[in-house]
Enzyme design. Structure first.
Site, mmCIF file in Angstrom:
data_model
loop_
_atom_site.group_PDB
_atom_site.id
_atom_site.type_symbol
_atom_site.label_atom_id
_atom_site.label_comp_id
_atom_site.label_asym_id
_atom_site.label_seq_id
_atom_site.Cartn_x
_atom_site.Cartn_y
_atom_site.Cartn_z
ATOM 1 N N GLY A 199 -0.153 5.418 -4.483
ATOM 2 C CA GLY A 199 -0.864 6.732 -4.752
ATOM 3 C C GLY A 199 -0.349 7.957 -4.218
ATOM 4 N N ASP A 223 0.871 -1.393 0.072
ATOM 5 C CA ASP A 223 -0.014 -0.022 -0.161
ATOM 6 C C ASP A 223 0.847 1.298 0.055
ATOM 7 O OD1 ASP A 223 -2.402 1.219 -0.093
ATOM 8 O OD2 ASP A 223 -2.513 1.594 1.951
ATOM 9 N N HIS A 250 1.943 3.445 -8.885
ATOM 10 C CA HIS A 250 1.849 2.087 -9.367
ATOM 11 C C HIS A 250 3.082 1.410 -9.843
ATOM 12 C CE1 HIS A 250 -1.932 2.201 -7.324
ATOM 13 N NE2 HIS A 250 -2.524 3.104 -8.598
ATOM 14 N N LEU A 298 10.019 -21.214 -4.745
ATOM 15 C CA LEU A 298 9.124 -20.059 -3.879
ATOM 16 C C LEU A 298 7.910 -20.101 -4.759
ATOM 17 C CD1 LEU A 298 8.598 -17.595 -2.249
ATOM 18 C CD2 LEU A 298 9.359 -16.260 -4.287
HETATM 19 C C1 IPE Z 1 -5.321 -2.587 -0.035
HETATM 20 O O1 IPE Z 1 -5.071 -1.349 -0.113
HETATM 21 C C2 IPE Z 1 -5.561 -3.350 -1.264
HETATM 22 C C3 IPE Z 1 -4.244 -3.462 -2.231
HETATM 23 C C4 IPE Z 1 -3.111 -3.063 -1.650
HETATM 24 C C5 IPE Z 1 -4.264 -4.119 -3.194
HETATM 25 P P1 IPE Z 1 -6.132 0.077 -0.264
HETATM 26 O O2 IPE Z 1 -5.575 1.097 -0.519
HETATM 27 O O3 IPE Z 1 -7.366 -0.586 -1.235
HETATM 28 O O4 IPE Z 1 -7.119 -0.222 1.087
HETATM 29 P P2 IPE Z 1 -7.806 0.848 1.826
HETATM 30 O O5 IPE Z 1 -8.798 1.454 1.014
HETATM 31 O O6 IPE Z 1 -6.789 1.845 2.315
HETATM 32 O O7 IPE Z 1 -8.308 0.202 3.105
HETATM 33 C C1 IPE Z 2 -1.637 0.041 -3.300
HETATM 34 O O1 IPE Z 2 -1.544 1.659 -3.484
HETATM 35 C C2 IPE Z 2 -1.952 -0.409 -4.811
HETATM 36 C C3 IPE Z 2 -3.445 -0.696 -4.949
HETATM 37 C C4 IPE Z 2 -4.364 -0.697 -4.272
HETATM 38 C C5 IPE Z 2 -3.625 -1.254 -6.308
HETATM 39 P P1 IPE Z 2 -2.775 2.663 -3.343
HETATM 40 O O2 IPE Z 2 -2.998 2.919 -4.755
HETATM 41 O O3 IPE Z 2 -3.834 2.167 -2.476
HETATM 42 O O4 IPE Z 2 -1.821 4.033 -2.708
HETATM 43 P P2 IPE Z 2 -2.546 4.767 -1.562
HETATM 44 O O5 IPE Z 2 -2.925 3.789 -0.707
HETATM 45 O O6 IPE Z 2 -3.501 5.461 -2.191
HETATM 46 O O7 IPE Z 2 -1.324 5.884 -1.143
HETATM 47 MG MG MG Z 3 -4.166 2.532 -0.435
#
Ligand code: IPE
Ligand code: IPE
Ligand code: MG
Length: 254
Positions: A23, A20, A37, A131
């Protein structure tokens, strides 16, 4: 001395990761989220390399949740493209390194092109044993449990199973990752302390570890921190500390 010395059991067999913060990594640089990403895809390789080096036998990565389909169309579309490119780019090398690749989640929701590449990656790497790499894509823990419930109901309706014979093993065998040991260690980057509908059933006794670091910033030193923390924890599985200490010598020689 022996009580605190790291034992072979202190290396997780199975690591589960919520990747996570992509973004936010991009937003901090005033760039579009998709740049984050893209940078995140590089961190995936850092994580895989680490597992291969340390002898971690299974790695489950949360790449895209059931709920992530609700993001702006532009972001979802860009993620799908990235996914496709990564499959085209990485599978050969993963195969060469002895990695078995699998996908869990609702595959039907992906385009035919992506589904075909998922299938090809799984077939190509099927015999690899170094793995187990599991990519959770369009995955939701609730969906996983719901699918297992439906499979159980179907077996009962077909007369293959009696309702009174449904036990934890019967449920577990119908869940994703049924053939792998449950995750020993869970890591979430990005600073949020939540499961976000990842492996709800499978994480019952997993050790949880969180870092403020954003996923694209991931490095081996951070993963090592998580390993060190894990090695120092006492996993009691509902028992007392004394019971666990008694059982320890047996476990180490198992
Ligand atoms: C969890 O992250 C899903 C992935 C990393 C694929 P999100 O960004 O979707 O989770 P929330 O919305 O912060 O809970
Ligand atoms: C995790 O990063 C990747 C996916 C959920 C696909 P995010 O896109 O959720 O990044 P943040 O949490 O908005 O920073
Ligand atoms: Mg996220």
């Amino acid at each position: 001395m022996t009580a605190t010395a790291p034992t072979p059991a202190a290396v997780p067999r199975h690591l589960a990761v919520i990747m996570d913060g992509n973004g936010r990594w991009a937003e901090r640089r005033r760039r579009p989220r998709i740049i984050g990403h893209r940078a995140g895809a590089r961190a995936v390789n850092v994580c895989i390399d680490f597992c291969l080096e340390r002898g971690i036998r299974a790695l489950t990565l949360f790449a895209f949740s059931s709920e992530n389909w609700g993001r702006p169309q532009e972001e979802v579309g860009a993620l799908m493209k990235l996914f496709l490119n990564a499959l085209d780019r990485e599978v050969e090398e993963l195969d060469r390194r002895g990695v078995r690749v699998r996908f869990i989640g609702e595959r039907e929701r992906f385009s035919a092109g992506i589904r075909e590449r998922m299938r090809a990656a799984e077939t190509q790497t099927l015999a690899n044993t170094r793995l187990d790499l599991v990519i959770a894509a369009s995955y939701g823990g609730r969906q996983d449990i719901t699918d297992a419930a439906r499979a159980l109901a179907a077996d009962v309706a077909a007369g293959k199973l009696r309702a009174e014979d449904i036990d934890e093993a019967a449920v577990a065998s119908r869940m994703a990752l049924a053939d792998l040991p449950p995750p020993d260690l869970f890591i979430r980057t990005g600073g949020d302390h939540r499961i976000s509908n990842f492996l709800l059933w499978q994480l019952a006794y997993t050790e949880l570890w969180f870092t403020e670091l954003l996923w694209p910033e991931l490095d081996a030193a951070t993963l090592q921190q998580a390993m060190d923390d894990f090695a120092g924890r006492e996993r009691r599985f509902g028992l007392t500390s004394a019971q666990v200490a008694d059982a320890l010598p047996e476990k180490t020689h198992a």
